[in-house]
Every structure is written in C-alpha cells, then in structure tokens.
Design a protein around this motif. Structure first.
Motif: not given
Ligand code: FE
Ligand code: DHB
Length: 312
Positions: A164, A221, A224, A226
């Motif tokens: 990120y 994970r 995805h 958000h």
């Molecule tokens: Fe995340």
C-alpha cells in the motif's frame, strides 16, 4: 505441581487495587475494562500454569510489536476486528436493521486525505508495470432505495506486490497512489480506473508473522479493495470486496471475506468497451452497487472515529 491462587481473597483484593477501583480519580470505564482484562489474564496464568519465562516471552513480543507499530496488524489476524463486526451485525439485527451491503473490517492501512473527484477517478499512477487494468463502478443507494447523489466513496487498495502507498517498504509508491475519494454523480454512480490488486501478506519476519507462524497459520490475504461509503442521513459503511477467483478468498488471515462481497470480475476484450474506457487493451470489469443504511434516531449509532491518520 499445579497451584491455583486466583480465587484467594487477597488476590481478588489485589485486582481491585491495581485497577484503581479503590481510588476516586481516574476513568471509571478504563478501571472496569482493566479490572476485567487483568483478571482474565491472572486466571489464564493460573489455569494454564503459564511460567515466568513464557510470560516474559510474551512481554518481549509485545515490545517488538509496538516498536514495529503492528498492534493494528495482529488484531485482524487474531479475529478481533471480525468479532467486532459480528457484534455490530448482532446489534443491527436486534434493531431490525438489514445491511444489504455487508460491513467488513477496515484493516490498519487507511490514510485520510486522498484526492477527491466527482463521479470518476483514476487510482493508480501507471507505474505498476505488472498491473492489469481494472474498471470498477456501481451505484450507491440510500435507505429509501433511491440512488444517492453526492455520496462519498473512499477507496484504497494495494499494488501487484501487495504493498500500500504510505506503507510501502520499498518507498516506491507516490503518496496516495491507489487511494481516492469519489463523490457519486447525480445518478448516485461512482466509477474508477485502477489496476487489479494482488494479495497482501504481513511483513516477512515481523512480530505479526512470528505469532501467526507459532499458531501454524499464514499471514496472507486474498486480493481486495477497501471502501468507506458515506452519505447525508446515512451511517458510514466500512467494507471491502474480494477479487473473485483469488485462491485465498476462503483462507483470509484477517477473516474479512463475507458473502455478498465477492462480485464477479468480467474480463473485457472487445474493442468497443476498451475504447469506451480509454484503454489500450483488455481489462477487468467489476460492477458493485452499495446500499447504505439510515441513521438511527438521527445519529450514526456505529460511528467509527477510530483512525484519523494524516498523510505521512
Ligand atoms: Fe487491505
Ligand atoms: C491487514 C492488512 C490489510 O490490508 C487488511 O486489509 C487487513 C489487515 C493486516 O496486516 O493486519
């Protein structure tokens, strides 16, 4: 030899004293919570015969966790964030509120202050060479079932390396890359162009990963995206969608996957839709409508004032 001292009256008195329950000052709610949590810890030490060595190992791990700023990373991994969601769901059910678009965990990696635009935004800056173009769009509906114009759709996701912006260990991403705020148009619609994110993994060798490994678990994970979605007269929705087809959809270390949050991903190869989206080649398309719930007696009864993390 096992000994049990938890129920001794002097230990029970000690718990009240260390929680400040015999003091006038301080915060009553903090006292109540600390009294309960430390009591539960004392009891666990007693019941499981936790040795001083084991306890000190835990303290050293907590110091490591704090130094790495990862309390928010292990929390979803230990299911606490999902448990809090389950509680909000149960409260809603008791109030007769139906969340047609389910909530799911925020995660620790939101950053406030992303650039804002109306109707459409491009999220990625084009530097992720492995990125497969993504077009995602939908309508935000209000509790009256009508499209909500002027709703705020905050969206954030990671790149193809699982990093990120603002938390990229390589420092490669520009601030707010793959983070935007889109205000829905007059028909309640939002649309964005980005790249299909890949899965995320907790930092290798981190205290978060060490604990998960000791549990025989992984820290991965599924891919995805958000969302925070808010609109006048409505409760703010915190949710995520998964990228359909990701092998970890039902094996998410953060337990965020929920039915209704895995929209189809359609691969578009026809020239007309490629052109219409100003792209150079095939792209993935996700359509996802979002339904908000009304305020309860004029307030957001589940307001999440949690994290106002400013830009780094
Ligand atoms: Fe995340
Ligand atoms: C974590 C990271 C995420 O990107 C997310 O969505 C949820 C949890 C974590 O590292 O705990």
């Amino acid at each position: 030899m096992t000994v049990k001292i938890f129920n001794r009256p002097d230990i029970q008195d000690f718990l009240k004293v260390l929680s400040g329950l015999d003091q006038n000052g301080g915060n009553p709610r903090v006292k109540q919570i600390i009294h309960r949590i430390v009591s539960d810890l004392f009891k666990a030490i007693d019941d499981l015969d936790i040795t001083p060595d084991e306890y000190r190992t835990g303290i050293a791990w907590l110091n490591e966790l704090g130094a790495a700023g990862q309390a928010g990373l292990i929390s979803p991994g230990l299911g606490l964030d999902h448990f809090l969601d389950e509680r909000l769901d149960a409260i809603d059910e008791a109030l007769g509120i139906k969340n047609e678009t389910p909530r799911t965990i925020e995660g620790p990696l939101y950053v406030a202050g992303a650039p804002e635009s109306k109707g459409f935004a491009r999220l990625d800056d084009g530097t992720d060479a492995d990125g497969h173009p993504l077009i995602m769009h939908g309508t935000v509906y209000g509790s009256d079932g009508k499209p909500a114009a002027g709703a705020k759709v905050e969206v954030w996701h990671c790149d193809t390396r699982g990093f990120y912006s603002h938390f990229d260990p390589t420092g490669k991403q520009a601030p707010f890359n793959m983070r935007r705020t889109i205000i829905t148009d007059e028909n309640g619609r939002y649309k964005f162009r980005s790249i299909v994110p890949h899965g995320y993994g907790v930092p290798p060798g981190s205290p978060t990963e060490k604990l998960l490994s000791a549990l025989g678990r992984h820290g991965q994970r599924p891919a995805h995206i958000h969302f925070f979605v808010s609109a006048e007269g409505h409760r703010k929705l915190t949710t995520q969608i998964n990228i359909a087809g990701d092998p970890l959809i039902n094996d998410d270390f953060a337990y965020a996957t929920r039915e209704g949050l895995v929209p189809d991903l359609v691969e578009r190869t026809d020239e007309a839709s490629i052109k219409a989206n100003g792209l150079a080649g095939p792209f993935a398309e996700i359509t996802f409508d979002i339904r908000l719930t009304a305020l309860v007696n004029g307030v957001d009864n589940q307001v999440n004032a949690q994290r106002k993390r400013a830009a780094a």
